[in-house]
Design an enzyme around this catalytic site. Structure first.
Site, PDB file in Angstrom:
ATOM      1  N   GLU A 275       0.826  -1.211   0.000  1.00 21.02           N
ATOM      2  CA  GLU A 275       0.000   0.000   0.000  1.00 21.02           C
ATOM      3  C   GLU A 275       0.860   1.261   0.000  1.00 21.02           C
ATOM      4  OE1 GLU A 275      -2.086  -2.784   3.032  1.00 21.02           O
ATOM      5  OE2 GLU A 275      -0.128  -2.603   2.065  1.00 21.02           O
TER       6      GLU A 275
ATOM      7  N   CYS B  53      -2.437  -2.863   7.527  1.00 24.09           N
ATOM      8  CA  CYS B  53      -2.027  -2.802   8.929  1.00 24.09           C
ATOM      9  C   CYS B  53      -2.245  -1.379   9.433  1.00 24.09           C
ATOM     10  CB  CYS B  53      -0.563  -3.198   9.062  1.00 24.09           C
ATOM     11  SG  CYS B  53       0.573  -2.006   8.284  1.00 24.09           S
TER      12      CYS B  53
END
Length: 299
Positions: free
Chosen positions: A56, A84
């Site tokens: 990401e 996360c």
């Protein structure tokens, strides 16, 4: 225009490329408000020696360069694994409009599986969340990767626990110490067997084959989930990720209903805890006021 599944396939391609390079197979792509793919990224923490180089983050950096702006307003991020806490924070800071992810991460997921960084009520940005797109395929990809890695590590006698994004971990973790390594000859517990079928990841055999409300009510009990309903939710997410490829679409839909019911139980529990704290504070304040009043009278 491509749909969510087709765009998730692009993220899966990035994950495959990362896996071919020796990284954990996690991939991401970012699509602009106009529907154009403007950035791609794969996990590259090992290649870049960078603990922040999750798929990401790699994609967000590339998108910022493409748009010449760190605010990615109107963009959609597709990722093969639930972000996360680090990635969730970056997604919020970038003002991503929509997040679509495949497999949940019951060990480090920050979109509700473990933490609720995404769309936290104290934050001033909201992201539209879509979960479970091609989750079976992405979950199987991660499971197979870690199974192969564990097999290699066992044969080389190099066993150690790490994050899901680094080497071994997440819902596929095998945190192992020297003492536990000595016990490796013991057959694995049926409860969390690597050879998952639709009935082997829970001590109460057959629980996940029952109705949504029965599953949710059982996972909310201390008998099944000693640490509370949130622990039960992690069990359910774990089961869906590991056994998903063996389940029918209808069964997965039933399990998703169970997740919604269990989410309601967790929300009620939080409200009750907040109410108890508030009541305790009021009671403490009253007692303090009574004591002060008694002291004034005695004086």
């Amino acid at each position: 225009m491509m749909n969510d599944e087709e765009r998730m396939q692009l993220a899966i391609a990035e994950a495959r490329a990362a896996e071919a390079a020796g990284e954990v197979p996690v991939g991401a792509v970012i699509v602009s408000a106009e529907g154009e793919v403007i950035a791609r990224g794969g996990n590259r923490v090992l290649r870049s020696s960078d603990p922040t180089a999750h798929a990401e983050i790699v994609a967000l950096r590339a998108a910022g360069v493409a748009l010449e702006n760190y605010r990615l307003v109107g963009c959609t991020l597709y990722c093969t694994l639930e972000p996360c806490s680090m990635c969730a924070g970056a997604i919020l800071h970038a003002r991503i409009a929509r997040l679509v992810y495949a497999a949940s991460d019951p060990k480090a997921g920050a979109c509700g599986s473990v933490l609720s960084v995404m769309n936290h009520p104290a934050l001033n940005h909201r992201v539209e969340l879509v979960e479970g797109v091609l989750s079976a395929e992405c979950g199987a990809m991660l499971t197979n990767f870690f199974r192969a890695r564990r097999s290699f590590a066992h044969s080389a006698n190099v066993l150690r626990g790490m994050s899901i994004r680094d080497v071994d971990g997440g819902e596929f973790s095998m945190a192992t110490t020297k003492s536990s390594a000595k016990k490796s000859t013991t057959p694995p517990s049926r409860r969390w067997s690597a050879k998952v079928d639709t009935d082997s990841t829970h001590p109460d055999q057959g629980l996940f084959l029952k109705g949504p409300r029965t599953i949710a009510n059982a996972l909310a009990t201390k008998k099944v989930s000693p640490k509370g309903p949130a622990s039960g939710m992690r069990m359910l997410n774990f089961y869906i990720n590991r056994a998903g490829k063996n389940l029918t679409k209808e069964r997965i839909a039933e399990l998703e209903k169970a997740k919604k019911i269990l989410s309601g139980v967790i929300a009620k529990q939080k409200d009750m805890q907040a109410a108890k704290k508030s009541s305790a504070k009021k009671s403490s304040a009253k007692k303090s006021a009574v004591k002060k009043s008694a002291k004034k009278k005695s004086a």
